[in-house]
Design a protein around this motif. Sequence first.
Motif, PDB file in Angstrom:
ATOM      1  N   ASP A 117       0.850  -1.196   0.000  1.00  0.00           N
ATOM      2  CA  ASP A 117       0.000   0.000   0.000  1.00  0.00           C
ATOM      3  C   ASP A 117       0.884   1.244   0.000  1.00  0.00           C
ATOM      4  O   ASP A 117       1.494   1.587   1.029  1.00  0.00           O
ATOM      5  CB  ASP A 117      -0.924   0.003   1.222  1.00  0.00           C
ATOM      6  N   PHE A 118       0.945   1.910  -1.128  1.00  0.00           N
ATOM      7  CA  PHE A 118       1.773   3.101  -1.293  1.00  0.00           C
ATOM      8  C   PHE A 118       0.921   4.346  -1.084  1.00  0.00           C
ATOM      9  O   PHE A 118      -0.125   4.513  -1.705  1.00  0.00           O
ATOM     10  CB  PHE A 118       2.395   3.116  -2.695  1.00  0.00           C
ATOM     11  N   THR A 119       1.395   5.227  -0.190  1.00  0.00           N
ATOM     12  CA  THR A 119       0.709   6.499   0.063  1.00  0.00           C
ATOM     13  C   THR A 119       1.633   7.630  -0.361  1.00  0.00           C
ATOM     14  O   THR A 119       2.712   7.818   0.215  1.00  0.00           O
ATOM     15  CB  THR A 119       0.349   6.656   1.554  1.00  0.00           C
ATOM     16  N   ALA A 120       1.237   8.370  -1.378  1.00  0.00           N
ATOM     17  CA  ALA A 120       2.079   9.454  -1.897  1.00  0.00           C
ATOM     18  C   ALA A 120       2.138  10.604  -0.899  1.00  0.00           C
ATOM     19  O   ALA A 120       1.108  11.028  -0.359  1.00  0.00           O
ATOM     20  CB  ALA A 120       1.540   9.933  -3.241  1.00  0.00           C
ATOM     21  N   THR A 121       3.338  11.106  -0.662  1.00  0.00           N
ATOM     22  CA  THR A 121       3.511  12.295   0.184  1.00  0.00           C
ATOM     23  C   THR A 121       3.962  13.494  -0.658  1.00  0.00           C
ATOM     24  O   THR A 121       3.773  14.631  -0.259  1.00  0.00           O
ATOM     25  CB  THR A 121       4.540  12.034   1.291  1.00  0.00           C
ATOM     26  N   ALA A 122       4.576  13.225  -1.815  1.00  0.00           N
ATOM     27  CA  ALA A 122       4.891  14.288  -2.772  1.00  0.00           C
ATOM     28  C   ALA A 122       3.674  14.475  -3.693  1.00  0.00           C
ATOM     29  O   ALA A 122       2.765  13.634  -3.716  1.00  0.00           O
ATOM     30  CB  ALA A 122       6.127  13.919  -3.576  1.00  0.00           C
ATOM     31  N   GLY A 131      17.131  10.997  -3.423  1.00  0.00           N
ATOM     32  CA  GLY A 131      16.980  10.958  -1.976  1.00  0.00           C
ATOM     33  C   GLY A 131      15.697  11.565  -1.458  1.00  0.00           C
ATOM     34  O   GLY A 131      15.320  11.316  -0.309  1.00  0.00           O
ATOM     35  N   ASP A 132      14.997  12.362  -2.273  1.00  0.00           N
ATOM     36  CA  ASP A 132      13.728  12.943  -1.818  1.00  0.00           C
ATOM     37  C   ASP A 132      12.674  11.837  -1.673  1.00  0.00           C
ATOM     38  O   ASP A 132      12.649  10.869  -2.431  1.00  0.00           O
ATOM     39  CB  ASP A 132      13.233  13.988  -2.816  1.00  0.00           C
ATOM     40  N   ILE A 133      11.776  12.021  -0.706  1.00  0.00           N
ATOM     41  CA  ILE A 133      10.761  11.007  -0.415  1.00  0.00           C
ATOM     42  C   ILE A 133       9.512  11.256  -1.259  1.00  0.00           C
ATOM     43  O   ILE A 133       8.951  12.355  -1.257  1.00  0.00           O
ATOM     44  CB  ILE A 133      10.423  10.997   1.085  1.00  0.00           C
ATOM     45  N   LEU A 134       9.102  10.205  -1.981  1.00  0.00           N
ATOM     46  CA  LEU A 134       7.904  10.295  -2.815  1.00  0.00           C
ATOM     47  C   LEU A 134       6.664   9.836  -2.072  1.00  0.00           C
ATOM     48  O   LEU A 134       5.565  10.335  -2.315  1.00  0.00           O
ATOM     49  CB  LEU A 134       8.080   9.431  -4.072  1.00  0.00           C
ATOM     50  N   GLY A 135       6.822   8.871  -1.167  1.00  0.00           N
ATOM     51  CA  GLY A 135       5.680   8.342  -0.435  1.00  0.00           C
ATOM     52  C   GLY A 135       6.132   7.315   0.581  1.00  0.00           C
ATOM     53  O   GLY A 135       7.332   7.100   0.779  1.00  0.00           O
ATOM     54  N   THR A 136       5.167   6.698   1.229  1.00  0.00           N
ATOM     55  CA  THR A 136       5.481   5.748   2.292  1.00  0.00           C
ATOM     56  C   THR A 136       4.712   4.445   2.100  1.00  0.00           C
ATOM     57  O   THR A 136       3.642   4.417   1.475  1.00  0.00           O
ATOM     58  CB  THR A 136       5.139   6.335   3.676  1.00  0.00           C
ATOM     59  N   VAL A 137       5.273   3.385   2.677  1.00  0.00           N
ATOM     60  CA  VAL A 137       4.646   2.067   2.666  1.00  0.00           C
ATOM     61  C   VAL A 137       4.739   1.501   4.082  1.00  0.00           C
ATOM     62  O   VAL A 137       5.832   1.433   4.648  1.00  0.00           O
ATOM     63  CB  VAL A 137       5.367   1.110   1.685  1.00  0.00           C
ATOM     64  N   PRO A 138       3.633   1.098   4.711  1.00  0.00           N
ATOM     65  CA  PRO A 138       3.701   0.484   6.049  1.00  0.00           C
ATOM     66  C   PRO A 138       4.218  -0.960   5.921  1.00  0.00           C
ATOM     67  O   PRO A 138       3.444  -1.913   5.931  1.00  0.00           O
ATOM     68  CB  PRO A 138       2.254   0.546   6.538  1.00  0.00           C
ATOM     69  N   GLU A 139       5.537  -1.089   5.817  1.00  0.00           N
ATOM     70  CA  GLU A 139       6.126  -2.412   5.557  1.00  0.00           C
ATOM     71  C   GLU A 139       5.834  -3.393   6.689  1.00  0.00           C
ATOM     72  O   GLU A 139       5.465  -4.534   6.472  1.00  0.00           O
ATOM     73  CB  GLU A 139       7.639  -2.281   5.342  1.00  0.00           C
ATOM     74  N   THR A 140       6.041  -2.945   7.943  1.00  0.00           N
ATOM     75  CA  THR A 140       5.670  -3.741   9.113  1.00  0.00           C
ATOM     76  C   THR A 140       5.033  -2.799  10.127  1.00  0.00           C
ATOM     77  O   THR A 140       5.035  -1.575   9.953  1.00  0.00           O
ATOM     78  CB  THR A 140       6.897  -4.422   9.757  1.00  0.00           C
ATOM     79  N   ASN A 141       4.523  -3.378  11.207  1.00  0.00           N
ATOM     80  CA  ASN A 141       3.947  -2.542  12.269  1.00  0.00           C
ATOM     81  C   ASN A 141       5.003  -1.694  12.959  1.00  0.00           C
ATOM     82  O   ASN A 141       4.688  -0.700  13.615  1.00  0.00           O
ATOM     83  CB  ASN A 141       3.253  -3.423  13.310  1.00  0.00           C
ATOM     84  N   ALA A 142       6.275  -2.105  12.827  1.00  0.00           N
ATOM     85  CA  ALA A 142       7.343  -1.422  13.547  1.00  0.00           C
ATOM     86  C   ALA A 142       8.024  -0.339  12.717  1.00  0.00           C
ATOM     87  O   ALA A 142       8.749   0.489  13.262  1.00  0.00           O
ATOM     88  CB  ALA A 142       8.396  -2.432  14.009  1.00  0.00           C
ATOM     89  N   LEU A 143       7.821  -0.336  11.381  1.00  0.00           N
ATOM     90  CA  LEU A 143       8.591   0.594  10.555  1.00  0.00           C
ATOM     91  C   LEU A 143       7.788   1.061   9.351  1.00  0.00           C
ATOM     92  O   LEU A 143       7.125   0.265   8.679  1.00  0.00           O
ATOM     93  CB  LEU A 143       9.884  -0.079  10.061  1.00  0.00           C
TER      94      LEU A 143
END
Length: 593
Positions: A117-122, A131-143
Amino acid sequence: MSGKIVKVSGPLVVAEGLADANMADVVRVGKQRLIGEILNMTGDVASIQVYEETAGLGPGAEVVTTGAPLSVELGPGLLENIYDGIQRPLEELRRLSGHTISRGVEASALDRERKWDFTATAKVGDKVEFGDILGTVPETNALLHKIMVPQGVSGEIVSITSGSFNVTETVAVIRGADGAEHNVCMMQRWPVRIPRPYRRKFVPDRPLLTGQRVIDTLFPLAKGGTAAVPGPFGSGKTVIQHQLAKWSDVDVVIYIGCGERGNEMTDVLREFPELSDPRSGEPLMKRTVLIANTSDMPVAAREASIYTGITIAEYFRDMGYDVAVIADSTSRWAEALREMSGRLEEMPGEEGYPAYLASRLAQFYERAGCVECAGSTGERRGSLTAIGAVSPPGGDTSEPVSQATMRIVKVFWGLDSSLAYARHFPAINWLTSYSLYSTNLLEWLNTHVSPDFASNREKAMAILQDENRLEEVVQLVGRDSLSPSDQLTLETARMIREDFLQQNSFDELDSYSSFGKQDRLLGLILAYDKLARDALAGGAAAKDVFAVAARERIGRAKSVAESEYAARYDDIIAEMRGQLADAVKQADNGAGA
């Protein structure tokens, strides 16, 4: 491009006809397509180290170059995985070839089918660079995994989509200055021998809290620092590494089993998934990557495992996380370098190790550090802490690997077999160990722990050194011949050793100590030393001073829960002060009578 084998010598293969190949290129060797890497080139003749068993290979077999250096795949799916030295997932290898890994088997490091599940932040229109962040993925509950712009791509975001994707599907399109459009997916590749770039590096000034009192108080390690744990067989290296992996206040742990015995690596692979993360209560594997390369695997793959691990660590560091790399052990890697150097007929250095041993070790440890991550904003800071176990034969740290490591690292935790045999764990010898970060961390410790933390550390070290000097006198003339003051020094040193430095990793309360608890516990012991000296000066008998009941409570104080220790320690000091005052009164009454 392909060539032909002309020589096979264990993991070393020599092939000719590879004029267009480059050093460090990955090649496929023989009909089974064994993975190898070019070490050096002489004309069209390449010397190749093969990362798989070469039995059955012979002259005339084909060698095909891939035209690319040894690289790792970086993206969602790294955490919770167990890889071999060349980043093949062991679970997938077992599925493909059974319990015995077949030669030449290929497996993708990252699952190509799994959706994330990719969530765009840019957003569209943003100017981005490497190196700029395009989005996030909840890979595990810890990270939370951060998807970054890969190397060689910069420009304006034309499109970016949130949703469910696998690692090879396009999540963003970036138009460069030349008008070319680049499709960006969640996976990127990176050559393992090239350090990932950053904006700038800082002097490490924050401590890595490990919860181990002998480390945090006496020989602290900074986040972004380097440390070595040398010690003979049975001195507790593996348990210390487990404790560091479990309790260190880092976001990601990369554990590299580099050439250790198969049964020891098996224990690690069985125990790590069962360890509970004290931060979240989840399994520790939720923020861990394991790289397993045992002593019975091909010797050349030990080198690959070191570089694979440190490159994965740099990737998470670039997200702005604190990462710890634990390599067990660099001695086995050095032995692999020695074997390959001998087969290449290079001029040997001390004890047969290659002359470039120290520079190779330095290349590994120099990739640690506290950095400002790459990217246009410069707002992210990450750290990579490198901890290498060293296994000198017989515990002799005068051998080349230990000496070269000691010249590079800033923290040296010297394990002692005599302490281990005496069941004193962690068996870190306080007389041979050192930390060069103590001065850098002084301001942080004074601000966040206590203004007395550093001075108490110095007092404790002085008492332990005095004990070492006095023990020589005791062996000659006996303990009773010492003055009461010197006898008190020995008693205080024993309390520091047994009640503070000794720690039970299997005890729920004693396994971990916060900085506050460490400061108060050491202060408790030093308070006894000061009050007892005042009592002796006031005329109290040494036997009465040593026999105060509060000393037993100090001995049990390390097993007090974190939520209760402050009140309990205050109570012990008050009780101790009253009992020592009674000892002085008793002496005065006796003198008056």
